[in-house]
Design an enzyme around this catalytic site. Structure first.
Site, PDB file in Angstrom:
ATOM      1  N   THR A 107       0.796  -1.224   0.000  1.00  0.00           N
ATOM      2  CA  THR A 107       0.000   0.000   0.000  1.00  0.00           C
ATOM      3  C   THR A 107       0.826   1.271   0.000  1.00  0.00           C
ATOM      4  OG1 THR A 107      -0.161  -0.305   2.379  1.00  0.00           O
ATOM      5  CG2 THR A 107      -2.047  -0.970   1.055  1.00  0.00           C
ATOM      6  N   THR A 183       2.626  -4.351   4.602  1.00  0.00           N
ATOM      7  CA  THR A 183       3.095  -4.420   5.986  1.00  0.00           C
ATOM      8  C   THR A 183       2.879  -5.774   6.664  1.00  0.00           C
ATOM      9  OG1 THR A 183       0.991  -3.511   6.715  1.00  0.00           O
ATOM     10  CG2 THR A 183       2.814  -1.975   6.430  1.00  0.00           C
ATOM     11  N   ASP A 184       1.962  -6.583   6.127  1.00  0.00           N
ATOM     12  CA  ASP A 184       1.614  -7.819   6.853  1.00  0.00           C
ATOM     13  C   ASP A 184       2.820  -8.722   7.098  1.00  0.00           C
ATOM     14  OD1 ASP A 184      -0.916  -6.948   7.000  1.00  0.00           O
ATOM     15  OD2 ASP A 184      -1.836  -8.628   5.914  1.00  0.00           O
ATOM     16  N   LYS A 262       5.187  -7.013  13.612  1.00  0.00           N
ATOM     17  CA  LYS A 262       3.953  -6.228  13.500  1.00  0.00           C
ATOM     18  C   LYS A 262       3.069  -6.588  14.689  1.00  0.00           C
ATOM     19  CE  LYS A 262       0.350  -4.876  10.237  1.00  0.00           C
ATOM     20  NZ  LYS A 262      -0.275  -5.067   8.940  1.00  0.00           N
TER      21      LYS A 262
END
Lengths: 461, 666
Positions: A107, A183-184, A262
């Site tokens: 993203t 980001t996952d 994360k």
């Protein structure tokens, strides 16, 4: 071709469009039992039903029209929209460092996808410059789209490809590398690149965004600026993850690729260094070191690329009452390496012991990590731990479960010899196992406690 | 000789104040009180509304935070910071406002309170499914507004870069389009009704820092948008009241301070749609719309004047010089203060702008104010941020002004602006001045303006267009089935226009209507009239005059439920007491809602007296009055006797009947 005219429409809704001879992007006047509507017919998301037609009305809003209510429909015009970030050539400024941005998807830059109705990644240097012109004051940027996948679709093939591309770029003399990434699984890639790209002379910075760049409050632009600044100007020559420190637009943190995780599904400040402190803070103008020791930037180009990865590695998240077949089935399926995520100090129940023995006998490499995320595996404390070690499970210190998985995959991509595997697994390449855990390596403040509340009120969260 | 020459020079000296008055006359400004429909036809008055109304729900629209709990500005648990950056719309365009807001480079600070704010409001969690209760209320109001209900609700993001929403956009969705509301003399068409989340409340906006609190953020809100069908200021007010009364007639909307707000769109013939934002009270609407229409009319007059002076606009440009503070004798405090803060002081020459700066725009306002306000909003220069060559009372000496003109190489027909600010903001400030002046050649800029109680407005931001819409990729469309809408349509209240006609038919005085509709008392009045068979005019007046007075002058000890009024009338009817007694009872039961009616009678010292008993006092009182008479007029005598008898008469017989008896007796 006709598909294009009815983008995303299917079944009954498609029939209605055809019946009245109207297309997607056509301006239409629609008579319904609920009154008259007019606007532009928009594509429909693939997963939405076939009972409605989407219309953009003149005030800019979208509405859905129930096809059951339609009595008449007339196309009065046609205008196809093209969603495009203004593209401008990225300017070259003598004296600024050269930074390469590798695009992988995610993203960091994105646009609307009518197929799913969600946001899909978009990437080009010109687009990036159009959206974040400040980048031109930081570095001279080159970009390359290595592949475009969502973060959750990253895997061994992408890891190897990326490592090789980085190696090539370093050899060609770049000053720093930024990798745009969803980001996952950003921290998985952080770990794998630490293992695959060793002895880097330049910073390698992984960056993403928690809010897509199609929204005004996105963290994408600032993250990108922080990452570019780090890649171009920092003297930390390591694989790092660069993401928001607080949820406020204030500064970013540079985390070691092997110690970062994360920790929240949607917060901007989701990435945290676990069991240690981050390397540094970064703003748009400076790097403020936190850790005193790190690998420094060098002039040479002696980087070592080790693009190995075995996909015969898996993880087993232990739960109370787990039956032995949970492990047996994995072994039967051909997995050669299993990272067990155990409870407490690194435990599983006794019921699993026979399965562990069977796996060990078959030469499966088993490593123990922790569900607690923080802390070390301590298998000597209780008998059960000692039993398990005797049965072939090797404690992985304070290696994060995901990092242990990545490392085992990387190691088994190179050797199958148990001793060699063990040596590689337990010899840290860059702090994936640390000899000590500083006292401030574990800080999860609890809300409601007056001192904490007072602190939060004073410091921007 | 020399003396007379000086006199001529002095006579010819330009007087800004006079210019202001002259230009005001020239454009034909008429105060609102003296305006007629002909005035508005002359300048082509056109206006429409966007009426916002908070809905009464327990939770916010897209999260489970409580709705409607407010906190003081300095009562917060945490602060966080965001910056807003423009993004593309769905059709691939940047929005004008978006780019302007970006130029302002504001740091937005949010003060959050844990009780009313979760990670959703601060944009750290995606939205939860829309509050179904709010959606239902919005559909009911759409049905009442005769709107065409959509088949599927699509949540859309509407960009707001002023920081009023931490995401940078408001989640909003259309419920219905193309409706209509009836006014007394005409119908006003509706464009649409949308449901949306309310925005943050601004605490302050100083320089580059704007601070908000998030308590109001996310409260369900509907927005009713009309076509610009109103052709005079009073119609706008009437339409606004109608929409507000319609919303309130459901009993499902929030009332009280700030729960209903409106934006008013105004244009004059040849002008542009300008939006006056956040008008707090409907009574301010007429003055605001009147002045805005004339402001546009004035700007068109300025355009004509400039067109005469400048043939080729593309060659027109400003020039500027940085002033060396020590070369001048500045005495004006804002300038000396600015210098102390190490601000730059810049003089700007505006070619051919003489007597434009002091041109009338609004009562007490001139064109120079338009520039100053833009400097404040766009370049973040706090006011006072400038002075100019056409101040009514100059703050810069004639000698200094001459020097400045010389430095700028100004010609006689030019005007000058002198502004000050931090070095970083100078570039934007100069662009802002040039931009606003260039707009003067075109007429009326597209703007959102902020209103003041005195009926004037100032620039707030560039008016956004349809380009700022983007589908909400975090939400899925919500289908609205026919059965659901039919079910909601079954329990709708009576329409406001029907209530209006009913009140008229009942002969209830019109000055009570606003109160009755505002408080949604019609259903109760209707019930009292029908169930208890009481004179409608009496009941209407009782609510519109007496209840209104009591509410304004008494404070209830516990929650006062209006249904008590029904119970009170029922009690009076059953006891066969005169209804006039209600007026004495009301203040008591309003203050002590839990008291029983028998006790109220004791409190107000009511005694049951027969008609005959009361009448029997009249001869005695007549004699008494005549004994001490100060007046020979019959009316005075009657009034005095009425005054004496009223306390014992109220509740026992109608006062009119008593008066007749008093008057009849010799």
């Amino acid at each position: 071709m006709s598909d294009d005219f009815f983008q995303g429409y299917k079944g009954d809704a498609l029939e209605v469009l055809k019946k009245f001879n109207t297309r997607v992007w056509g301006q239409a006047v629609i008579d319904t039992t609920r009154g008259k509507f007019n606007g532009t017919i928009l594509p429909r998301a693939e997963n939405d039903d076939d009972k409605h037609i989407v219309l953009k009305i003149p005030t800019g809003y979208n509405v859905g029209i129930d096809i059951k209510t339609i009595t008449e429909m007339k196309e009065t015009g046609y205008k196809k929209a093209s969603y495009k970030i203004p593209e401008k050539a990225f300017p070259y400024t003598p004296g600024l460092p050269g930074v390469k941005l590798f695009g992988t998807g995610g993203t960091i830059a994105s646009r609307l996808d009518y197929r799913t109705g969600a946001v899909i990644p978009a990437f080009s240097p010109g687009e990036l410059y159009g959206a974040v012109p400040e980048l031109a004051d930081i570095c001279n940027l080159e970009t390359e789209k290595v592949f475009a996948v969502f973060s959750e679709n990253m895997g061994p093939e992408q890891y190897k490809k990326l490592a090789k591309a980085i190696g090539k770029e370093i050899k060609e003399g770049i000053d720093g590398i930024v990798i745009g990434h969803g980001t996952d699984t950003l921290h998985h890639t952080g770990a794998v690149l630490t293992f695959m790209v060793q002895n880097t002379p330049v910073p390698i910075v992984l960056v993403g965004s928690q809010r897509s760049s199609d929204r005004p409050s996105s963290d994408a632009a600032l993250n990108l600026m922080h990452a570019m600044y780090t890649a171009g100007h920092s003297d930390i020559a390591e694989v790092m993850v660069c993401m928001f420190g607080p949820t406020s637009d204030e500064f970013g943190l540079l985390h070691k690729g092997t110690r970062v995780r994360k920790m929240h599904s949607s917060y901007r400040s989701t990435f945290r260094t676990i069991g240690d402190m981050p390397l540094a803070r970064v703003t748009r103008k400076e790097i403020i070191p936190i850790k005193k020791r790190y690998n420094q930037r060098r002039k040479d180009r002696n980087v070592k690329i080790l693009p190995f990865f075995s996909d015969e590695v898996t993880m087993l998240y232990y739960y109370p009452g787990m039956k032995p077949d949970a492990l047996d089935l994995l072994v039967e399926a051909g997995y050669r390496g299993v990272v067990i995520v155990g409870t407490g100090l690194g435990h599983v129940n006794k019921e699993l012991y026979p399965a562990i023995e069977r796996a060990h006998a078959k030469g499966v490499h088993m490593y123990m990590t922790l569900q607690t995320i923080w802390g070390y595996v301590h298998m000597f404390v209780y008998d059960t731990g000692r039993d398990m070690m005797a049965k072939g499970i090797i404690p992985a210190g304070n290696m994060l479960p995901e990092v242990a998985f990545i490392k085992l995959g990387w190691v088994l991509g190179q050797t199958d010899d148990p001793e060699e595997v063990k040596k590689l697994m337990l010899t840290p390449i860059n702090d994936e196992i640390t000899p000590r855990e500083p006292y401030n390596g574990y800080l999860v403040y609890q809300g409601g406690i007056p001192e904490v509340e007072d602190f939060i009120r004073r410091v921007h969260k | 000789m020399l003396f007379s020459l000086l006199l001529i020079l002095m006579k010819k000296r330009f007087e800004p104040k006079e210019n202001y008055l002259e230009t005001k006359k020239k454009i034909g400004y008429v105060p609102r009180k003296e305006s007629t429909q002909a005035t508005y036809d002359r300048i082509g008055f056109k206006s429409g509304l966007e009426v916002h109304q908070q809905l009464k729900t327990d939770e916010k629209l897209f999260c489970h935070c409580p709705s409607g709990i407010y906190n003081e500005s300095d009562d917060y648990d945490a602060e966080l910071i965001r910056h807003m950056r423009p993004t593309l719309s769905e059709l691939g365009e940047y929005d004008g406002t978006a780019l302007m807001e970006f130029k302002t480079r504001k740091e937005i600070v949010y003060r959050i309170k844990n009780e009313t704010t979760c990670t959703y409001e601060i944009d750290d969690t995606p939205p939860f499914p829309i509050d179904r209760k709010a959606l239902g209320i919005a559909i009911e109001i759409s049905l009442l507004s005769k709107l065409n209900i959509v088949g599927e609700v699509h949540i859309t993001r509407k960009q707001y870069l002023d920081g009023s929403i931490p995401t940078g956009f408001q989640r909003t969705a259309i419920i219905g389009v193309e409706g209509e509301i009836p006014l007394k003399r005409k119908n006003i068409r509706l464009i649409q009704l949308s449901i949306e989340e309310d925005s943050c409340r601004e605490i302050s906006d100083i320089g580059h820092v704007r601070t908000f609190k998030t308590d109001r953020l996310g409260i369900p809100l509907i927005e009713t948008v009309t076509y610009p069908d109103c052709i005079n200021p009073d119609e706008v007010k009437e339409a606004c009241n109608y929409i507000r009364f319609l919303n309130r007639s459901t009993g499902k909307v929030k009332t009280g301070m700030g729960s209903g707000r409106q934006d008013v769109n105004v244009s004059c013939r040849g002008g542009t749609r300008v939006e006056i934002k956040g008008v707090a009270h409907t009574r301010l609407i007429p003055e605001l719309t009147h002045n805005e229409c004339f402001r546009q009319w004035a700007l068109l007059s300025i355009r004509e004047e400039l067109k005469k002076r400048v043939k080729d606009i593309s060659k027109w440009s400003i020039c500027h010089k940085k002033l060396n503070y020590y070369n001048f004798n500045f005495r004006y405090t804002p300038v000396t203060e600015a210098w102390k803060k190490q601000y730059k002081i810049i003089a700007v020459n505006l070619p051919e702008f003489k007597d434009i700066l002091s041109h009338f725009t609004q009562p007490g306002k001139i064109f120079a104010d338009e520039i100053s306000n833009r400097l404040m909003v766009i370049a973040c220069l706090d006011k006072p941020n400038m002075t100019h060559s056409e101040e009514f009372k100059s703050v810069i000496s004639l000698k200094d002004m001459e020097k400045i003109r010389k430095i700028l190489k100004a010609k006689d027909n030019d005007a000058q602006v002198i502004f000050w600010g931090p070095e970083d903001d100078i570039k934007t400030a100069l662009e802002t001045i040039e931009e606003r002046c260039r707009m003067a050649f075109e007429g009326v800029p597209n703007e959102t303006r902020k209103s003041f109680k005195d009926g004037t407005t100032i620039f707030k931001r560039v008016l956004p267009g349809a380009d700022r819409m983007y589908p909400d990729t975090d939400s899925v469309p919500i289908p609205l089935e026919d059965e659901y809408i039919e079910q909601l349509g079954q329990n709708l209240p009576k329409e406001v226009i029907d209530m209006y006609h009913q009140l008229k038919k009942w002969n209830v005085p019109e000055d009570t209507y606003t109160f009755i509709f505002k408080k949604n008392h019609f259903p109760l009045i209707d019930r009292i009239i029908k169930e208890l068979k009481i004179d409608p005019r009496f009941v209407g007046t009782f609510f519109g005059h007496h209840l209104k007075f009591v509410e304004g002058h008494h404070i209830p000890a516990a929650e006062f439920k209006y249904s008590i009024i029904h119970a009170m009338f029922k009690f009076l009817k059953e006891k066969d007491l005169d209804l006039e007694l209600a007026k004495k009872i009301l203040p008591v039961i309003y203050e002590y809602p839990k008291i029983d009616f028998e006790s109220v009678l004791t409190v107000i010292k009511y005694k049951k007296n027969s008609k005959e008993e009361i009448f029997s006092h009249i001869p005695f009182l007549k004699n008494k009055f005549r004994e001490n008479r100060k007046s020979a007029i019959k009316k005075d005598e009657n009034d005095w006797i009425m005054g004496e008898l009223r306390p014992i008469a109220i509740g026992n017989l109608p006062l009119k009947e008593l008066y007749v008896a008093v008057n009849k007796m010799k």
